[in-house]
Design a protein around this motif. Structure first.
Motif, PDB file in Angstrom:
ATOM      1  N   HIS A  83      31.145  59.499 -76.376  1.00 38.31           N
ATOM      2  CA  HIS A  83      30.520  59.868 -75.256  1.00 38.31           C
ATOM      3  C   HIS A  83      29.750  59.003 -74.367  1.00 38.31           C
ATOM      4  O   HIS A  83      29.939  59.048 -73.235  1.00 38.31           O
ATOM      5  CB  HIS A  83      28.719  60.879 -75.664  1.00 38.31           C
ATOM      6  CG  HIS A  83      28.376  61.233 -74.242  1.00 38.31           C
ATOM      7  ND1 HIS A  83      28.282  62.205 -73.951  1.00 38.31           N
ATOM      8  CD2 HIS A  83      26.816  60.549 -75.015  1.00 38.31           C
ATOM      9  CE1 HIS A  83      27.098  61.505 -73.307  1.00 38.31           C
ATOM     10  NE2 HIS A  83      26.326  61.193 -73.620  1.00 38.31           N
ATOM     11  N   TYR A  84      29.697  57.485 -75.430  1.00 37.05           N
ATOM     12  CA  TYR A  84      29.335  56.487 -74.487  1.00 37.05           C
ATOM     13  C   TYR A  84      30.590  55.662 -73.382  1.00 37.05           C
ATOM     14  O   TYR A  84      30.151  55.334 -72.622  1.00 37.05           O
ATOM     15  CB  TYR A  84      29.018  55.206 -75.663  1.00 37.05           C
ATOM     16  CG  TYR A  84      27.919  55.584 -75.833  1.00 37.05           C
ATOM     17  CD1 TYR A  84      26.676  55.964 -75.738  1.00 37.05           C
ATOM     18  CD2 TYR A  84      27.401  54.904 -77.602  1.00 37.05           C
ATOM     19  CE1 TYR A  84      25.913  56.307 -76.656  1.00 37.05           C
ATOM     20  CE2 TYR A  84      26.181  55.318 -78.686  1.00 37.05           C
ATOM     21  CZ  TYR A  84      25.930  56.188 -77.791  1.00 37.05           C
ATOM     22  OH  TYR A  84      24.511  56.001 -78.248  1.00 37.05           O
ATOM     23  N   GLN A 123      30.794  57.943 -70.721  1.00 39.80           N
ATOM     24  CA  GLN A 123      29.628  57.091 -69.888  1.00 39.80           C
ATOM     25  C   GLN A 123      29.944  56.136 -69.199  1.00 39.80           C
ATOM     26  O   GLN A 123      29.443  55.966 -67.624  1.00 39.80           O
ATOM     27  CB  GLN A 123      28.342  57.884 -70.586  1.00 39.80           C
ATOM     28  CG  GLN A 123      27.614  59.028 -70.404  1.00 39.80           C
ATOM     29  CD  GLN A 123      26.270  58.487 -71.060  1.00 39.80           C
ATOM     30  OE1 GLN A 123      26.066  57.801 -72.043  1.00 39.80           O
ATOM     31  NE2 GLN A 123      25.225  59.526 -70.858  1.00 39.80           N
ATOM     32  N   ALA A 124      30.258  55.360 -69.765  1.00 35.19           N
ATOM     33  CA  ALA A 124      30.943  53.431 -68.889  1.00 35.19           C
ATOM     34  C   ALA A 124      31.380  54.208 -68.256  1.00 35.19           C
ATOM     35  O   ALA A 124      31.966  53.156 -67.428  1.00 35.19           O
ATOM     36  CB  ALA A 124      31.582  52.848 -70.397  1.00 35.19           C
ATOM     37  N   GLU A 163      32.818  56.110 -66.305  1.00 34.06           N
ATOM     38  CA  GLU A 163      31.937  56.923 -65.302  1.00 34.06           C
ATOM     39  C   GLU A 163      30.887  56.252 -64.297  1.00 34.06           C
ATOM     40  O   GLU A 163      31.419  56.293 -62.777  1.00 34.06           O
ATOM     41  CB  GLU A 163      31.228  58.382 -65.611  1.00 34.06           C
ATOM     42  CG  GLU A 163      30.548  59.050 -64.374  1.00 34.06           C
ATOM     43  CD  GLU A 163      29.510  60.350 -64.979  1.00 34.06           C
ATOM     44  OE1 GLU A 163      29.253  61.225 -63.912  1.00 34.06           O
ATOM     45  OE2 GLU A 163      29.758  60.280 -65.995  1.00 34.06           O
ATOM     46  N   ALA A 164      30.884  55.450 -64.913  1.00 33.70           N
ATOM     47  CA  ALA A 164      28.940  54.703 -64.293  1.00 33.70           C
ATOM     48  C   ALA A 164      30.279  53.154 -63.480  1.00 33.70           C
ATOM     49  O   ALA A 164      29.821  52.964 -62.282  1.00 33.70           O
ATOM     50  CB  ALA A 164      28.171  53.284 -65.218  1.00 33.70           C
ATOM     51  N   THR A 182      24.931  49.667 -65.727  1.00 33.59           N
ATOM     52  CA  THR A 182      24.907  50.716 -66.820  1.00 33.59           C
ATOM     53  C   THR A 182      25.536  50.633 -67.875  1.00 33.59           C
ATOM     54  O   THR A 182      25.447  51.555 -69.027  1.00 33.59           O
ATOM     55  CB  THR A 182      24.964  52.378 -66.150  1.00 33.59           C
ATOM     56  OG1 THR A 182      23.935  52.404 -65.196  1.00 33.59           O
ATOM     57  CG2 THR A 182      24.670  53.325 -67.071  1.00 33.59           C
ATOM     58  N   ALA A 183      26.531  50.179 -67.390  1.00 34.07           N
ATOM     59  CA  ALA A 183      28.209  50.848 -68.385  1.00 34.07           C
ATOM     60  C   ALA A 183      28.482  49.103 -69.295  1.00 34.07           C
ATOM     61  O   ALA A 183      29.306  50.510 -70.224  1.00 34.07           O
ATOM     62  CB  ALA A 183      29.515  50.447 -66.933  1.00 34.07           C
ATOM     63  N   LEU A 211      26.654  50.168 -72.403  1.00 34.97           N
ATOM     64  CA  LEU A 211      27.532  51.562 -73.391  1.00 34.97           C
ATOM     65  C   LEU A 211      29.042  51.186 -73.527  1.00 34.97           C
ATOM     66  O   LEU A 211      28.931  51.676 -74.603  1.00 34.97           O
ATOM     67  CB  LEU A 211      27.589  53.345 -71.945  1.00 34.97           C
ATOM     68  CG  LEU A 211      26.541  53.313 -71.295  1.00 34.97           C
ATOM     69  CD1 LEU A 211      26.661  54.332 -70.371  1.00 34.97           C
ATOM     70  CD2 LEU A 211      25.479  53.914 -72.510  1.00 34.97           C
TER      71      LEU A 211
END
Length: 872
Positions: A42-43, A46-47, A49-50, A58-59, A62
């Motif tokens: 999940h992390y 998300q990273a 995507e960021a 943000t990345a 994560l």
């Protein structure tokens, strides 16, 4: 009975409870990793995507969370993928020097991958790309080859990313070869990449552009025509990315200009200008840049007014001073040059001063042409454009003097060149670029200043003029070497170095000859204890051809053409200055570096220059530091019995090492012991360093030149080769470094740096003197000459005389084999730096003899008291 039943019931319940606890434990053990893996995934998602939206704040946190969990779970493939994501993140956050950190961290997990995977391919591809960006072409080639090797197996072919990665890596390998000027190999990789892209319907523009660029660089006229026709027929300008279209046309225009096809270049430029006005390309193409190129074509065609009109129409010249100052200043200088072509001195002067105003952001009176430029008061300016401005101003002043005979213009000319020299010194100290000064600019500044000093010398022949010219020559030798010393602590303030004093002290008693290769002449500064000369030798076609013959045809010295070339060089550049009763120190320049001076044949005397004098090369006038007095010799031969990736062992290198060992306190490393790490560990305590090894001299991109240590195919090239930048940043304590390897004394001639060679780099790293080679030296003869050299050194001869005597002894030893007396076999090695003898730390027999003798006398004098004391 009831009690028995109760006992059984309690026991059963207890077992059930234990079973439940056991099952819960098992379930927890099974469920916890799954949960942590899902969290890590999940992390990671998300990273990723960021990062797609460049949200690095943000990345990155994560990425670190995912990496921590993956490492806890010991999932190597996921760890590597996370490190690759971190590498991408670093592109936006860190300097380029730090980008490789996560990649090399990922390498420690790569061996834990049990089978080939695309993750491995991605890691190798990233390492290759990163190395290429850092100008480490050998490393880039190494990891690119590893990635290709994996992809050429059948195990990954079903991976959905397979074809795209294969195509991309082929393209990157092409870029790597292109940067090393290996255009044939680059063309091959680009062609394979383009073929794969077309077969699998992948984006092809990078491969297409790379291949087209290679054709333009190698002047493959027919292939260029075919690609241009295809580009137009398939209307790629409408379907492909704007930057690719722009680059494609740019390569073609540059090719046409290079081949003087100005009409076609103009047609192509106007077509690109028309395309630029369409909606798709408005945001990409710089209007001023295209107009500048069109103006240049007009100028090449002699249409100077049209060139002026084109530049005056650009929007960049109409914008406020705060916007595009760099571009505006460059255009203004071009305008000034075009006006000068029309002999419009007024406008040439106006736009030259306007360019200074815009670039330096200072107020100047555009009519105050003779006002000097104070570099200390300029807070911000583009230095390359400022240098171009100063050179143009000097040129304009020269033309104005020719027209008016007003001496103030001559003063402004000299003042402009002197300021340019000061600017170059500052640029060298500040620049992080590999090249900030081209050969034309260098010869313009220093050639004209040399000419001005030489004219003054012809008039007055005073010491001040000679010393000013010599200081300029010695500074020019050092000025841009500052750029190679990336470590700021190794950079020395050029104005604090007593160049003349250092040179005269180091070569005291020598006959010193300093050459400078200018635009139309070779300048010679010559001095010894009794005489000084400062001459201008016209650089005729015949002299330049003779230099080319001698430097490239060393094997053909016995031909009539070669003898004539030798004689011309000797008569023009040496005969007046050589004094047989003195040893000679020479500071060479440009192509003169490639001449084996000691092998120059003196026809009238029927002998080599070697018979008349020893010769040592001046590579730097930096102060010589005190070197190690340990007399410890570090002797290395990595390929004595081992071939390495070169498939060529140096069979005589072990004999060479053994021939040296009787003379010094030595540590010897052969084959697998002769590693780069051992060399780096031992060099600080070694007074003499001798490397009998392979070397690769890249004459087009000298910073890619390497010295090779023991290697295996599985080893990263950074662990087996020492590059030129690494050598510059060593901290040596050596009295002598001998590079018994091929071509260690050659490299690309960079004005102001001399030849960028491995020997030059060792000198700047602190070696007092260096022995180097000018060509691929024969193995057996090298062993003989090196044994003689160290023998004479051990007898206390100065280094230059020791090398000379070794060569003479070799020639005399081959009297029965005249073919082996040819200079090819003995003149390849030259010596540079400090010629002083190597001080031997002999055992102090006399001192200890006196001490022991004194003790013996004392024992005789006090014999009785001592015996009585013993008896008591």
């Amino acid at each position: 009975m009831y009690i028995s039943f109760l006992k059984r019931r309690i026991l059963f319940s207890f077992v059930c409870i234990l079973a439940c606890i056991w099952n819960v434990g098992i379930l927890n053990a099974q469920n916890t990793p799954s949960s942590e893996k899902e969290t890590a995934n999940h992390y990671f998602a998300q990273a990723k995507e960021a990062l797609q939206s460049r949200d690095t704040e943000t990345a990155l946190p994560l990425i670190y969370k995912a990496d921590s969990l993956y490492q806890k779970l010991a999932f190597p493939e996921e760890i590597i993928e996370t490190k690759l994501l971190e590498y991408r993140c670093f592109h936006f956050l860190k300097p380029i020097s730090e980008w490789s950190t996560p990649l090399y961290q990922a390498l420690s997990f790569e061996k834990k991958l049990e089978k080939p995977s695309m993750t491995k391919v991605k890691l190798y591809a990233a390492l290759s790309t990163n190395a290429s960006l850092n100008n480490q072409s050998t490393v880039a080639h190494y990891y690119g080859s590893k990635a290709l090797s994996l992809l050429q197996g059948e195990h990954l072919i079903k991976d959905p990313e397979y074809q795209a990665f294969y195509m991309s890596i082929l393209y990157r390998m092409g870029k790597t070869e292109e940067r090393q000027y290996n255009y044939k190999k680059a063309e091959n990789f680009y062609s394979q990449s383009l073929e794969k892209a077309r077969r699998h319907e992948l984006p092809f523009y990078l491969s297409y552009g790379g291949l087209f660029k290679t054709y333009t660089l190698t002047n493959q006229h027919q292939k260029i025509i075919e690609m241009v026709e295809e580009f137009e027929a398939k209307k790629y300008a409408q379907s492909q990315p704007a930057f690719f279209v722009y680059d494609f046309y740019s390569y073609h225009i540059d090719y046409l200009i290079k081949n003087s096809l100005y009409d076609k270049a103009m047609k192509q430029s106007l077509a690109l200008k028309k395309l630029r006005n369409t909606d798709k390309f408005k945001s990409h193409f710089y209007e001023w840049f295209l107009s500048e190129r069109i103006a240049d074509i007009h100028n090449f065609q002699g249409n100077h007014q049209e060139a002026i009109n084109e530049l005056l129409s650009t929007k960049a010249l109409q914008e406020s001073l705060e916007i595009r100052n760099v571009e505006r200043a460059a255009l203004l200088i071009k305008l000034a040059k075009y006006y000068l072509n029309l002999n419009d001195y007024k406008n040439a002067q106006y736009y030259s001063e306007e360019a200074l105003t815009v670039n330096t952001q200072t107020q100047r009176d555009t009519t105050a042409f003779h006002m000097p430029l104070d570099l200390d008061n300029i807070k911000k300016a583009h230095k390359n454009i400022l240098l171009d401005n100063l050179l143009f101003k000097a040129q304009l002043a020269e033309k104005l003097y020719a027209k008016t005979k007003n001496n103030s213009y001559l003063k402004t000319k000299k003042q402009s060149y002197t300021t340019a020299h000061e600017l170059i010194k500052r640029m060298g100290k500040l620049s992080d670029e590999d090249a900030f000064l081209d050969e034309t600019q260098f010869k313009n500044v220093y050639g004209n200043l040399m000419q001005l000093y030489q004219q003054e010398w012809q008039t007055n022949k005073d010491q001040k003029t000679f010393d000013s010219a010599l200081e300029l020559r010695l500074q020019s030798q050092y000025v841009t070497i500052l750029n190679e010393l990336k470590d700021a602590q190794q950079r020395k303030d050029i104005d604090s170095i007593p160049f003349i004093k250092n040179s005269r002290t180091t070569y005291q008693g020598y006959n010193k000859i300093y050459y400078f290769w200018g635009q139309e002449a070779i300048y010679v500064l010559h001095e010894n204890n009794t005489i000084q000369h400062f001459d201008k030798i016209p650089l005729t076609t015949q002299l330049e051809e003779a230099i080319d013959i001698v430097s490239t045809e060393v094997r053909k010295i016995d031909t009539i053409r070669n003898h004539k070339a030798h004689q011309l060089i000797y008569e023009k550049l040496l005969e007046k200055y050589i004094q047989p009763d003195l040893k000679t120190a020479v500071l060479l320049d440009d192509k003169l570096h490639l001449i084996p001076m000691s092998s120059l044949w003196i026809a009238g005397e029927k002998q080599y220059l070697l018979d008349k004098t020893s010769i040592i090369h001046i590579t730097t006038a930096l102060p010589t530091k005190e070197t190690s007095q340990s007399e410890k010799a570090l002797l290395m031969a990595p390929f004595a019995t081992h071939e390495g990736i070169f498939n060529n062992r140096l069979a005589k290198s072990a004999d060479e090492i053994n021939a040296i060992t009787p003379y010094f306190n030595h540590t010897t490393y052969l084959d697998q012991q002769a590693t780069k790490n051992v060399f780096l560990d031992q060099l600080a305590t070694s007074s003499i360093i001798h490397l009998a090894t392979h070397a690769i001299a890249n004459t087009e991109d000298p910073l890619l030149s390497t010295i090779q240590f023991y290697e295996e195919a599985s080893l990263d090239p950074t662990k087996t080769s020492l590059t030129l930048p690494e050598i510059y940043n060593l901290n040596l304590n050596a009295d002598l470094v001998t590079l018994s390897a091929c071509e260690t004394g050659i490299g690309k001639e960079i004005k102001g740096k001399g030849v960028q060679s491995m020997a030059n780099a060792f000198t700047h790293a602190g070696a007092a003197s260096t022995v180097m080679s000018l060509w691929k030296v024969p193995d057996t003869e090298t062993t003989t000459i090196m044994a003689g050299f160290y023998n004479y050194l051990h007898k206390g001869m100065p280094k230059d005389e020791a090398l000379r005597q070794a060569k003479l002894a070799y020639i005399n030893s081959q009297k029965d084999y005249p073919a082996l007396q040819h200079p090819y076999y003995w003149s390849g090695f030259v010596i540079s730096g400090n010629p002083k003898t190597i001080q031997h730390q002999e055992f102090p027999w006399k001192k200890w003899g006196l001490i022991l003798g004194g003790v013996f006398i004392l024992l005789l004098l006090f014999k009785k008291p001592l015996l009585q004391l013993i008896k008591k």
